[in-house]
Scaffold this active site. Structure first.
Site, PDB file in Angstrom:
ATOM      1  N   LYS A 138     -12.289  -6.304   4.346  1.00 46.27           N
ATOM      2  CA  LYS A 138     -11.551  -5.543   3.319  1.00 46.27           C
ATOM      3  C   LYS A 138     -12.228  -4.189   3.104  1.00 46.27           C
ATOM      4  CE  LYS A 138      -8.892  -8.176   0.143  1.00 46.27           C
ATOM      5  NZ  LYS A 138      -8.673  -8.573  -1.254  1.00 46.27           N
ATOM      6  N   LYS A 188     -15.422  -9.730   4.792  1.00 46.98           N
ATOM      7  CA  LYS A 188     -14.053 -10.219   4.579  1.00 46.98           C
ATOM      8  C   LYS A 188     -13.027  -9.342   5.307  1.00 46.98           C
ATOM      9  CE  LYS A 188     -13.034 -11.101   0.167  1.00 46.98           C
ATOM     10  NZ  LYS A 188     -13.119 -11.006  -1.322  1.00 46.98           N
TER      11      LYS A 188
HETATM   12  N1  C2G Z   1      -4.090 -12.058  -7.394  1.00 49.39           N
HETATM   13  C1  C2G Z   1      -2.948 -12.475  -8.087  1.00 49.39           C
HETATM   14  N2  C2G Z   1      -1.823 -11.727  -8.010  1.00 49.39           N
HETATM   15  C2  C2G Z   1      -1.792 -10.587  -7.272  1.00 49.39           C
HETATM   16  C3  C2G Z   1      -2.944 -10.151  -6.578  1.00 49.39           C
HETATM   17  C4  C2G Z   1      -4.093 -10.921  -6.660  1.00 49.39           C
HETATM   18  O1  C2G Z   1      -2.965 -13.507  -8.761  1.00 49.39           O
HETATM   19  N3  C2G Z   1      -0.630  -9.862  -7.220  1.00 49.39           N
HETATM   20  C5  C2G Z   1      -5.284 -12.893  -7.476  1.00 49.39           C
HETATM   21  C6  C2G Z   1      -5.726 -13.434  -6.118  1.00 49.39           C
HETATM   22  O2  C2G Z   1      -4.986 -14.582  -5.765  1.00 49.39           O
HETATM   23  C7  C2G Z   1      -7.188 -13.752  -6.390  1.00 49.39           C
HETATM   24  C8  C2G Z   1      -7.599 -12.674  -7.415  1.00 49.39           C
HETATM   25  O3  C2G Z   1      -6.371 -12.131  -7.948  1.00 49.39           O
HETATM   26  O4  C2G Z   1      -7.300 -15.033  -7.007  1.00 49.39           O
HETATM   27  C9  C2G Z   1      -8.384 -11.559  -6.787  1.00 49.39           C
HETATM   28  O5  C2G Z   1      -7.636 -11.062  -5.696  1.00 49.39           O
HETATM   29  P1  C2G Z   1      -8.433 -10.251  -4.549  1.00 49.39           P
HETATM   30  O6  C2G Z   1      -9.260  -9.201  -5.181  1.00 49.39           O
HETATM   31  O7  C2G Z   1      -7.465  -9.898  -3.465  1.00 49.39           O
HETATM   32  O8  C2G Z   1      -9.437 -11.381  -4.041  1.00 49.39           O
HETATM   33  P2  C2G Z   1      -9.608 -11.944  -2.563  1.00 49.39           P
HETATM   34  O9  C2G Z   1      -9.860 -10.831  -1.620  1.00 49.39           O
HETATM   35  O10 C2G Z   1      -8.466 -12.839  -2.329  1.00 49.39           O
HETATM   36  O11 C2G Z   1     -11.007 -12.715  -2.695  1.00 49.39           O
HETATM   37  O12 C2G Z   1     -14.060 -16.190  -1.920  1.00 49.39           O
HETATM   38  C10 C2G Z   1     -12.766 -15.867  -2.346  1.00 49.39           C
HETATM   39  C11 C2G Z   1     -12.445 -14.424  -2.082  1.00 49.39           C
HETATM   40  O13 C2G Z   1     -13.512 -13.592  -2.512  1.00 49.39           O
HETATM   41  C12 C2G Z   1     -11.137 -14.057  -2.792  1.00 49.39           C
END
Ligand code: C2G
Length: 154
Positions: free
Chosen positions: A48, A46
């Site tokens: 990350k 990803k």
């Molecule tokens: N999130 C949120 N508010 C934030 C930060 C994150 O609602 N201020 C939500 C994101 O939208 C996501 C979840 O928390 O639904 C997890 O965020 P991340 O760990 O950044 O996940 P991500 O890298 O977006 O992974 O296959 C899908 C991916 O694995 C999603």
């Protein structure tokens, strides 16, 4: 009435209030909440760089009383299989992904929830690295000044 299962996916690095609010909202949408946590290897895919290793991220999320099951997210392709295997009724994720997972609509309901404003793992990492870039002597001097000021107020 049949039990409703929700699934969501994410890295959940440096767990913060945005993650908590999302998972809490998801738990209220059904009876069972399954959270697929991106493994360290998949986070490389990803693009990350995670601070907290998978095992600890999974343990933190699993410890939440409203999370029923944690599974590893190893690749982009596993969602349809997961939805079938976990008998998922709703796939939900933050609206930063709006539209990205509409293809899942033939298997379950797809919901995008508003992200929590003003907090993100990226911001937390930036603040941490800003703090870490302050020269150590400046931090020590600051503490010495605080000590002097404290004496003045005693
Ligand atoms: N999130 C949120 N508010 C934030 C930060 C994150 O609602 N201020 C939500 C994101 O939208 C996501 C979840 O928390 O639904 C997890 O965020 P991340 O760990 O950044 O996940 P991500 O890298 O977006 O992974 O296959 C899908 C991916 O694995 C999603």
């Amino acid at each position: 009435m049949s039990k409703k299962t929700i699934i969501t996916y994410g890295t959940f690095d440096m767990f913060h209030i945005g993650h908590l609010k999302l998972l809490k909202r998801l738990s209220k949408m059904g009876d069972k909440l399954v959270v697929a946590i991106s493994t360290d290897k998949f986070n490389e895919v990803k693009g990350k760089k995670v601070m907290i290793p998978y095992k600890q991220r999974a343990k933190i999320v699993k410890s939440l009383k409203f999370v029923d099951k944690v599974i590893p997210e190893k690749n982009w392709e596993q969602k349809v299989k997961d939805i079938k295997k976990q008998n998922v009724d709703i796939f939900a994720i933050g609206d930063d992904w709006k539209g990205e997972f509409d293809f899942l609509k033939e298997h379950c309901e797809v919901v995008y929830l508003e992200r929590t404003k003003d907090i993100s793992t990226t911001q937390l990492k930036k603040s941490l690295s800003n703090f870490m870039s302050i020269p150590k002597e400046d931090i020590i001097n600051a503490f010495e000044v605080i000590e002097v000021l404290k004496k003045d107020f005693e």
